[in-house]
Structure formats: C-alpha cells, structure tokens
Design an enzyme around this catalytic site. Structure first.
Site, PDB file in Angstrom:
ATOM      1  N   SER A   1      34.003  30.268  32.787  1.00  0.00           N
ATOM      2  CA  SER A   1      34.419  30.157  33.641  1.00  0.00           C
ATOM      3  C   SER A   1      34.732  32.068  33.339  1.00  0.00           C
ATOM      4  CB  SER A   1      36.041  29.865  32.814  1.00  0.00           C
ATOM      5  OG  SER A   1      36.519  29.894  31.695  1.00  0.00           O
ATOM      6  N   ASP A   2      35.220  33.090  33.596  1.00  0.00           N
ATOM      7  CA  ASP A   2      35.729  34.201  33.422  1.00  0.00           C
ATOM      8  C   ASP A   2      36.662  33.828  32.146  1.00  0.00           C
ATOM      9  OD1 ASP A   2      35.940  36.714  33.125  1.00  0.00           O
ATOM     10  OD2 ASP A   2      36.694  37.310  35.594  1.00  0.00           O
ATOM     11  N   TYR A   3      37.184  35.700  31.542  1.00  0.00           N
ATOM     12  CA  TYR A   3      38.086  35.214  30.336  1.00  0.00           C
ATOM     13  C   TYR A   3      39.159  34.505  30.319  1.00  0.00           C
ATOM     14  CZ  TYR A   3      39.235  37.529  26.193  1.00  0.00           C
ATOM     15  OH  TYR A   3      39.608  38.002  24.820  1.00  0.00           O
TER      16      TYR A   3
ATOM     17  N   ALA B   1      39.830  31.686  32.128  1.00  0.00           N
ATOM     18  CA  ALA B   1      40.904  31.341  33.797  1.00  0.00           C
ATOM     19  C   ALA B   1      41.167  29.920  33.115  1.00  0.00           C
ATOM     20  CB  ALA B   1      39.928  31.778  34.521  1.00  0.00           C
TER      21      ALA B   1
END
Ligand code: NOJ
Length: 749
Positions: A291-293, A295
């Site tokens: 995932s992104d940070y 997210a």
C-alpha cells in the site's frame, strides 16, 4: 553478464518450493508479520521538526532529524512481527536491525529494506520529468543502475520507483516524479528504469527490486490537487494509465505500490478491477502489492471503512499484500482470521508473495550490507559524469531569438541574476532524501569556473518564493556593466513533489517583476528556467531572447547549464508534457480527441458564427507542444517512405525518413513517429506517439531513420473493453515534435 537484469515476477519452481517449505513452518502471526511494513524511526514532535527545518534553511544543509528508534521495534522484529522497513539509509543500523530478524527471530526471515530513490540516491540526477526529456531510455537505465549501486551499497533492497504515473496536469506537484503525459514514452521510461534498478552485477554483490507506483490513475487527480478524487473511464485507465505499469512488469518488476486515490468511487487500495481483474486475472502477475503510506487507514477518511479493522479486512480481501505504516494488519488481521472474516489462505497468499520477493532478492543468502562499501562508491566520478550527461540531455531550449545562444565564452561580461542562480539545495529537486546541497553545483558556481571573476555580476533580486526582502533595483544595477543577462528563475525544489499542488503556474514571489525590470534594461536576456513542472509563462517567453528549461537538474545542474550556454554541447531535450498557454487550458495534451466540432473543421453554423470546440478568450494550443525542443543547429526532414502501406494485424509497420543536420554544429535530434487511427469503433486521439529515436548528426550529415512498429501496438480498448487492432486507414508522421512532421498513410487489413 553485464546486461543481466533480474526478473522478480516469473515463477521459478525452486523458489516456490522454498517458499512453500517456509510457509509450512510459519504460524499465522509470523505470516501476518511479513505483511507489516514500518519506518524504523519515530517522527520528531512538531516543535522539534520546526526547529530542525529552520536550522536547515539557515545553514543550507539537508533536513536531518534525530533518529529515534520506534519503541518496541526491536522486540517486534525478534518476534517475526515485521516484514519490511523503509526510510533508513545507514548501513550499520540496517545491519543491526537485520541481525535481530536473521539471528534472533524464530525462522530467521530477513527484513526487506525499502527506500524512495526517485532520481538518484546520493548522486542526485535531474528530476524524473527532466530525465524523460532526454528521450533516452538507454541513458536512464544507466542512471537507474547508478542509483541502485549507491542505494544497495547503503543497505537498500527495494526501491520505491519508478513512479510511472501519467500526468497531464501541471498543477499536480508530482508531475515532477514521472515521465510526463504520454503512455508510450512513459512505458519506455518505466522499462528502462526497472532494468536499471534490477541490474545484475551490482558492486554490493546484492540485488535490488523496483517498485513501480502508484497503481493506478494517481496522476488524474481532479483539479491537479494531490490525493484528490480520480474519476476516469475504464478505457482511459486501460489505454493511458496502465501501459507504463504493464511495461514495468514485463521488464521484471515483482512488486507495485498501490495509490492513495480512489478510482471512480473505489480507492485503489481495495479496488477489485485493478488489483484482481487486471493484475491477476488478465496479466497473471504473481508480484506483491504494497500500500502507500497509511493508505489502508485512510480508507476511513475516504468513507469506505468505519474503522481500522474494517479497513484491514477490505484491503486484504481486495488483494493488497503489505501494509505501509498504518497498523490494520498488525492489529487486526489475526482476529479477522479467527472470526472467519478473512480466510487464512488469503494471508498465506500475501505472505507467499512477500517471501517470493525476499528469496529472489537473495536476502536469505546475503542479508547484510558491507558497511565499508559506500566510501568507494558514493558520488564516484563515474556517477557524477553520468549525472552531468543526463542533465545536459534533459534541458530543453524553447526559444533562441537571433541565435543569441550559444554565447562566446571569452570577452563577454555576464549578469547572473535571479533567485535560483545560486540556490544549491534547489538544484536537487523534490524527493532527494539522501542528496545533499553541498554536493550540488549552481549555475553561478559553474560560470565562475569558466569566466574571470570580473566578468560576472551576481544578484538574486528577490526570493524564490514568498514575500521576503527583494532588491530588484540591485539586480538591475548588476546588469549595468554586463553584455548579456542570464536570469535564473523558477520554482524552488520544495514547490513540486508530493502535496505540492499549485493553482498559479507562473513565476512565484516577485520573480515576474524582476523579469519585467530586467527586460526594461534592453540587454540581451537569456532565461534559465528551473521548475518541477510545466509552467505557464507566456509573458516570460515573450520577454526572453533565449529560454532554456533546466528543471531541477541534480548535482551537476550548474555544469550542464554552462555547457549548454557556451555551446560545448547543443541542447537536445524535448518536452514530455505540453506547456499550457494559460491555466484554464489544463488538462492540455497532444493526444486529445478530435471532438465533433474541432477547431480545424467548419463547425456548425449557429447564431451566424461557427460553434467549435474552443475558448473565446485564448488559443486551444499549448504555448509549447509535447515533443518540442530547439537545438543550436537545424534539421531538415525529408523523403518519408511508408515501406509497408498495407499491413495485417500481426505485421510490422515500417516507415522511414531522412533527417539532415543542415546547420553548422554537431547535435542530437529526437525524431518522433506518430499515428492516427482515422476511423475507429471508439473515438481515437488525433495523434499518438508510437516511436522515437535520438540520433547524432554532424553538420551536413544525413541519415535515414527507420521505425518498425508492430501492428499490435496500434490498438486500443474497444467498445467491449477488449484490446483490439482495428482494420482501416491510419495517418503516420515522422517529425521533430507533436505538431510538425512529414505525413503519410497506411492501412491495416
Ligand atoms: C508516500 C508516497 O506517495 C510514495 O511515493 C512513497 O514511496 C511513500 N510515501 C514512502 O515514502
């Protein structure tokens, strides 16, 4: 062996057997541990952060926070509760943490260490948008490899790049991190960077994995505001935004980072179309999705999950494998499995993907980094010269009235003015975490090395940004004894990148006033424009006699600008985004649709005037088009030959033309091939890039450039959303940019 590139995404039975054997010994908690990614250090409190930032601004040194290990981190690693760490570049600390995983955890599974190495690690290259303007994938592959060499020597296993988001909106600050507006060019750059990062034979003896991002559509944020809603059609997603990801996977990328944004109502973190249907069912890609940070936690703000547990459930079920920073998996996954809300097989599948990458990276055999290596490698001459070469090729000459450039090196006195003339930190651009201002050359530095001291007058004139004290009169005074003004203006590094959207794309602060005053002197005016995005500069373009876009060009920015100004090399970069004439045109891109009432047609006569798709207060065309860039020489294009006027869907289109250097200097030209599918079952863009070639030509030299385009590349996603190459007539152009060129025809039967 030199050309070997590691591939992390085809299934190797020996690797699979090893992973299976490991999985068979793992508890549920240990499997979940592999899905957890964290930063090893805690963020300082806001007061401390402010103090450090201010101090860095005053000293020109990089922002360096005191690194405090996250409480409990070491015990969690020992317990097998962490699969990956990122945001750390010091080999000794990495080794210490790795030792806990390898020597003190039950199964000894190594951590995978990620980092944002976006355009170089310590040897900072031009920002990726600039790099793409080289149109030179082979060169960018070497740059990516150099970045991987340095990063790997400092303990990085996994690079969160290339950023392959197509961006057609300069308001979006992250346009700086990608390869511009075009999917074909974007795919070529994605491929090159993955190959460079995943190159075999790194001097560390270790391997690096690329992580293309942000999957997907992130660049289509409404109104260019970062993290904003994305609502594009599935066709646009498939035809425009997905191809660079596919190219990255085909080149061997074994992981991908999902994006922050929603796509037509469903966040990318949990999107079944992109995470399941496309990645797994259609592409059969066995890689790992991180995932992104935070997210996963942000699904709560998106309004699709009521709490963190729900966010975790939705993410794991959708196919996300590793969670970055937020703690839904760590805190709730075991419970979700116990409740039967998440099948353990899904957790196992995710863990398998993480372990597969770790095995293929060779982490089990070589978990530690050699702490003595960086001293030999970092900023070595080889990488510094490569950074210079990339910087030279990335700069784009947009105007050169009366051939003001190149300047003769002797006998002329220069006023080097503007707030970016000596702004060391800003040469690095956005996302240069491990770069240092002290490594960078400014334009002033480079000019001072080449000219006698009394031939240069310097003044900043005004700040880059904000309304701090300005001395425009002082800058004008500095031009008095000069023959030529070199005005170095534009954006600070901090004005592009993540969370750096702008609504006004002109020169910030009082820089336009400075330019007005410099123009009023009547002296020859060379503008060196530095930015992280296409700017809106009609007035500046009018004022400048010569206009060189230098972007944020990395540690060798100064030398590259000086080489171009004095003609040691001729400019050869070409734009990879259209430069709007006004913000109101955005999004403006060359591969637009024709519409039913195009500008070029008659329009429909209503109320006595033709109604066309246009503005009543300005042009449709951008100020500078995609593919555009001047040189110190001239090139003639002639003899277009469509060697295959009729092709089948499996054939190869062959088109050639002769390009001649008709000027007086050796130079490189980026030749471009575009097509248009004239009639389709769905509307087609008015032009689409399908080939490009950078060629070197001596004065008077002519060469035939021959493009071979597989007919398969001429398709699109049809009415049923299946990829199709439709029979029919096409136009084809070979030209120097997206608006000029020799035109021919061919047919697909
Ligand atoms: C957020 C950014 O969107 C992404 O590009 C980056 O890799 C992660 N943070 C980690 O720093």
């Amino acid at each position: 062996m030199k050309d070997e590139v590691y591939r992390y995404n085809d299934l190797d039975p020996a690797v699979e057997a090893r992973v299976d054997a490991l999985l068979a010994r793992m508890t549920l908690a240990e499997k979940i541990g592999q899905l957890v990614q964290t930063t090893p250090f805690v963020m300082p409190d806001p007061d401390e952060m402010q103090r450090v930032i201010e101090q860095a601004q005053q000293t020109g040194q990089p922002v360096q926070f005191m690194q405090r290990l996250r409480p409990g981190l070491e015990d969690r690693i020992r317990a097998g509760g962490i699969g990956s760490i990122f945001g750390i570049n010091d080999g000794a600390t990495i080794n210490a943490l790795q030792r806990l995983a390898v020597e003190e955890s039950r199964l000894g599974i190594p951590l995978i260490v990620g980092n944002d190495v976006i355009h170089g690690f310590r040897t900072i290259f031009p920002i990726p948008l600039a790099e793409s303007c080289t149109w030179n994938p082979a060169l960018l592959e070497r740059a990516a490899r150099a970045a991987a060499e340095e990063a790997s020597a400092c303990g990085t296993d996994w690079i969160f790049a290339p950023m392959v988001d197509i961006a057609r909106d300069g308001r979006w600050g992250r346009i700086a991190e990608g390869a511009g507006e075009d999917p074909f060019l974007g795919a070529a750059m994605a491929r090159a960077r993955v190959r460079g990062f995943q190159a075999g034979g790194l001097r560390s003896g270790r391997r690096v994995a690329a992580c293309p991002k942000h999957y997907v559509g992130y660049g289509a944020a409404e109104a260019g505001r970062d993290y904003n809603t994305v609502d594009i059609s599935e066709r646009t997603l498939r035809d425009v935004y997905l191809p660079p990801f596919k190219a990255a996977f085909d080149a061997g990328a074994g992981s991908v980072m999902s994006a922050f944004n929603e796509i037509a109502g469903i966040p990318a973190t949990i999107n079944p179309l992109t995470l399941r249907t496309i990645l797994r069912d259609e592409w059969s890609w066995p890689g790992m999705v991180v995932s992104d940070y935070e997210a996963v936690a942000e699904l709560i703000q998106h309004g699709v999950a009521a709490d963190l547990k729900e966010a975790g459930r939705l993410s794991i079920l959708a196919g996300l494998d590793m969670e970055m920073v937020s703690t839904a998996f760590a805190d709730h996954l075991a419970e979700l499995v116990a409740e039967g809300a998440v099948p353990e097989s899904r957790v196992e599948e995710a863990a398998r993907r993480v372990l597969r990458l770790k095995v293929r990276l060779g982490l089990f055999e070589r978990p530690y980094t050699d702490e003595t290596l960086p001293a030999h490698l970092i900023l070595c001459e080889e990488f510094r010269s490569l950074a210079l070469e990339v910087a030279r090729q990335s700069m784009v000459l947009l105007k050169n009235a009366g051939n003001l450039l190149p300047l003769a090196q002797g006998g002329r006195r220069l006023a080097v003015v503007g707030p970016l003339a000596d702004a060391r930190q800003d040469m690095l651009g956005t996302w240069a975490f491990f770069g240092r201002a002290e490594d960078a050359e400014t334009v002033l530095d480079a000019l001072r090395l080449r000219l006698p001291e009394d031939a240069i007058f310097h003044a900043a004139g005004c700040p880059i940004v904000g309304d701090g004290p300005a001395d425009i009169a002082g800058a004008v005074a500095a031009t008095q004894a000069a023959d030529v003004i070199i005005a170095v203006v534009g954006e600070s590094a901090n004005m592009s990148g993540e969370a750096r959207s702008r609504m006004h794309l002109g020169l910030p602060s009082r820089q336009q006033a400075l330019m007005d005053a410099l123009t009023a002197t009547g002296k020859p005016l060379v503008v060196v424009l530095m930015s992280g995005r296409p700017l809106v500069i009609p007035r500046l373009a009018e004022q400048a006699d010569a206009l060189l876009v230098a972007w944020h060009a990395g540690i060798r920015a100064g030398s590259a600008v000086a080489d171009l100004l004095f003609g040691a090399v001729s400019p050869s970069g070409k734009l990879t985004t259209s430069w709007p004439a006004a913000e109101g045109q955005i999004p403006v891109y060359y591969a637009h649709k024709n519409t039913g009432r195009p500008m070029t047609g008659a329009g429909a006569l209503q109320f006595a005037e033709p109604f066309k798709s246009r503005y009543i207060d300005g042009p449709n065309e951008p100020l500078f088009p995609f593919g555009f860039g001047l040189s110190y020489t001239t090139f003639a294009y002639r003899d277009l030959r469509v060697e295959t006027p009729i092709i089948g869907p499996e054939d190869i289109l062959v088109v050639s033309a002769t390009i001649e250097n008709t000027g007086l200097r050796p130079a490189e030209e980026v030749v471009q091939l575009y097509v248009r599918d004239l009639v389709g079952s769905v509307t087609r863009p008015v032009k689409e890039l399908k080939g490009f070639r950078r060629m070197a030509l001596q004065p008077g030299e002519a060469q035939v450039v021959r493009f071979e385009v597989p007919a398969h590349d001429l398709g699109f996603h049809g009415p049923d959303m299946k990829y199709v190459v439709e029979p029919g007539a096409f136009a084809v152009w070979i030209g120097p940019n997206s608006v000029e060129g020799l035109e021919g025809r061919f047919e697909v039967r």
